[in-house]
Design a protein around this motif. Structure first.
Motif, short mmCIF file in Angstrom:
data_model
loop_
_atom_site.label_atom_id
_atom_site.label_comp_id
_atom_site.label_asym_id
_atom_site.label_seq_id
_atom_site.Cartn_x
_atom_site.Cartn_y
_atom_site.Cartn_z
N PRO A 52 32.57 12.54 29.74
CA PRO A 52 32.90 12.25 31.15
C PRO A 52 32.13 11.07 31.72
CG PRO A 52 31.57 14.24 30.98
CD PRO A 52 31.96 13.88 29.58
N ALA A 53 31.07 10.63 31.04
CA ALA A 53 30.31 9.47 31.53
C ALA A 53 31.15 8.20 31.54
CB ALA A 53 29.06 9.25 30.69
N TYR A 54 32.28 8.19 30.79
CA TYR A 54 33.08 6.99 30.65
C TYR A 54 34.28 6.97 31.60
CZ TYR A 54 30.31 7.03 26.37
OH TYR A 54 29.27 7.10 25.48
N THR A 55 34.36 7.92 32.52
CA THR A 55 35.46 7.97 33.48
C THR A 55 34.90 8.19 34.89
OG1 THR A 55 35.74 10.36 33.18
CG2 THR A 55 37.04 8.92 31.76
N GLY A 56 35.75 7.94 35.87
CA GLY A 56 35.36 8.22 37.26
C GLY A 56 34.70 7.05 37.94
N PRO A 57 34.33 7.23 39.20
CA PRO A 57 33.78 6.12 39.99
C PRO A 57 32.44 5.61 39.51
CG PRO A 57 33.64 8.20 41.19
CD PRO A 57 34.48 8.47 39.99
N ASP A 58 31.68 6.43 38.81
CA ASP A 58 30.36 6.01 38.31
C ASP A 58 30.38 5.76 36.80
OD1 ASP A 58 29.17 6.29 40.87
OD2 ASP A 58 29.02 8.46 40.56
N ALA A 59 31.55 5.43 36.26
CA ALA A 59 31.71 5.30 34.82
C ALA A 59 30.86 4.16 34.26
CB ALA A 59 33.17 5.07 34.46
N ILE A 60 30.39 4.35 33.05
CA ILE A 60 29.79 3.28 32.27
C ILE A 60 30.65 3.06 31.03
CG2 ILE A 60 27.46 3.81 33.08
CD1 ILE A 60 26.92 5.10 30.33
N ALA A 61 30.47 1.92 30.39
CA ALA A 61 31.19 1.66 29.14
C ALA A 61 30.44 2.32 27.99
CB ALA A 61 31.28 0.16 28.90
N PRO A 62 31.14 2.84 26.98
CA PRO A 62 30.45 3.33 25.80
C PRO A 62 29.52 2.26 25.25
CG PRO A 62 32.77 3.91 25.70
CD PRO A 62 32.61 2.97 26.87
N PRO A 63 28.27 2.58 24.96
CA PRO A 63 27.34 1.55 24.48
C PRO A 63 27.84 0.81 23.25
CG PRO A 63 26.15 3.55 25.07
CD PRO A 63 27.61 3.89 25.14
N THR A 64 28.55 1.53 22.36
CA THR A 64 29.01 0.88 21.13
C THR A 64 30.12 -0.13 21.36
OG1 THR A 64 30.37 2.85 20.75
CG2 THR A 64 28.31 2.69 19.54
N MET A 65 30.60 -0.27 22.60
CA MET A 65 31.57 -1.32 22.93
C MET A 65 30.88 -2.67 23.17
SD MET A 65 34.49 0.26 25.48
CE MET A 65 35.51 -1.22 25.36
N LEU A 66 29.58 -2.74 22.98
CA LEU A 66 28.82 -3.94 23.33
C LEU A 66 29.48 -5.21 22.80
CD1 LEU A 66 26.15 -5.03 24.61
CD2 LEU A 66 25.15 -4.83 22.31
N GLN A 67 29.83 -5.23 21.52
CA GLN A 67 30.42 -6.43 20.93
C GLN A 67 31.82 -6.70 21.47
OE1 GLN A 67 31.37 -6.27 16.78
NE2 GLN A 67 31.20 -8.48 16.49
N ALA A 68 32.55 -5.64 21.85
CA ALA A 68 33.94 -5.81 22.27
C ALA A 68 34.06 -6.76 23.46
CB ALA A 68 34.55 -4.45 22.62
#
Length: 334
Positions: A52-68
């Protein structure tokens, strides 16, 4: 296994390559798009990550997306310098025309959130001495990318490739295919699964012909691969449920290279969507590799790999779950 090149041959190219260490590969590059919710959603759906950390108004990006966020797409990177192209051209001219990605390392220093504008700089961090591998002889090249939001460092990404001259091997005639002319006992030893304290229960179940899935005892979420804690609620307690073994091919690839002696390419490796909702990577059997398709119904079966001398070495037979195509497609292939 990597070993140094024979001492009798001087590495004349090595000093020229070493001169590129520390040179910039990209300066003031900018991400093609700001960090955004649609790309995060696509990533999470592909990975099956429902955190759930990756959705909603306070979402963050998955850390492993760094290169993306730094990828340039078909048009290439912005800010790219000529140094890396020159280095790769030198290797090509020396016969190191093949390339394989070997590993990457990432360090996360700041969460990325929708709306963040990413910039990056890259440097050629190191070039190895000449190495000889089973693939061929060449050099490991490591680049480091520093990813920022404004002046703040968000993370680093190290990417390592091997640029090599392919080793020349005689083509193996069809008549020499392992399953045709050689008994199982004379095949090369199949790599054994890496068993640790987190996944031992899965392999113990496989040995009993049970396909076990972890279940969080806090929220009931099923998960695979096995993990020490729940990625939905964080609970460290879990039990298992036995899967029915029924599923469908969610995605797949056909492996052609490298030709490892214990395997016999080409063969299909599938991402299997189990009826219980989790996904698992395994071989797809029962039809020719070129007839595997997304959506095919499959069912688990357990294959034993007996190896000559396994008992003397103290190793039990390897038992692996594979997925056989069922229904109308079955019986046309293997």
């Amino acid at each position: 296994m990597v070993r140094n090149q024979a001492h009798g041959r001087a590495d004349e190219l090595g000093p020229r390559l070493k001169a590129y260490e520390g040179r910039s590969a990209a300066v003031a590059g900018t991400g093609r798009d700001p960090v955004n919710a649609p790309m995060i959603r696509h990533w999470c759906e592909a990975m099956g990550d429902a955190n759930p950390a990756y959705t909603g108004p306070d979402a963050i990006a998955p850390p492993t997306m760094l290169q993306a966020w730094t990828m340039g797409g078909l048009s290439g990177h912005t800010g790219r310098t000529e140094a890396l192209d020159e280095l790769l051209a030198l290797l090509d001219a020396a016969g190191c025309t093949a390339v394989v990605a070997t590993d990457c390392e990432q360090e996360y220093l700041r969460p990325l959130r929708p709306g963040d504008e990413v910039t990056f700089d890259a440097v050629i961090e190191s070039v190895s001495e000449r190495k000889t591998t089973k693939l061929g002889t060449g050099y490991f090249v490591t680049t480091r990318m520093d990813v920022r939001v404004g002046p703040e460092l968000a993370g680093t990404h190290r990417f390592r490739i091997l640029k090599y001259a392919p080793a020349h091997r005689p083509a193996r005639p069809v008549a020499a295919r392992p399953e045709v002319t050689r008994p199982e006992a004379t095949r090369a030893r199949r790599p054994r699964p890496v068993v640790n304290r987190d996944n031992a229960g899965f392999w113990e179940g496989a040995a009993r012909h049970q396909l076990l899935i972890q279940r969080c005892t806090g929220c009931g979420t099923l998960r695979h691969p096995w993990l020490p804690g729940c990625n939905a609620c964080g609970c460290p307690e879990w039990d298992t449920v036995e899967a029915s073994g029924e599923g469908t091919v969610y995605s797949y690839v056909v492996m052609h290279h490298p030709p490892f002696p214990a395997f016999d390419p080409p063969y299909a490796v599938g991402l299997i969507q189990l009826a219980e909702g989790v996904r698992m990577v395994s071989n797809v059997v029962g039809v020719p590799y070129d007839e595997v398709r997304i959506g095919l119904p499959v069912r688990v079966e357990f294959q034993h790999y007996e190896e000559e001398g396994a008992g003397a070495a103290g190793d039990d037979p390897v038992v692996l779950p594979v997925f056989r195509v069922t229904g109308g497609e079955a019986g046309r292939g293997e």
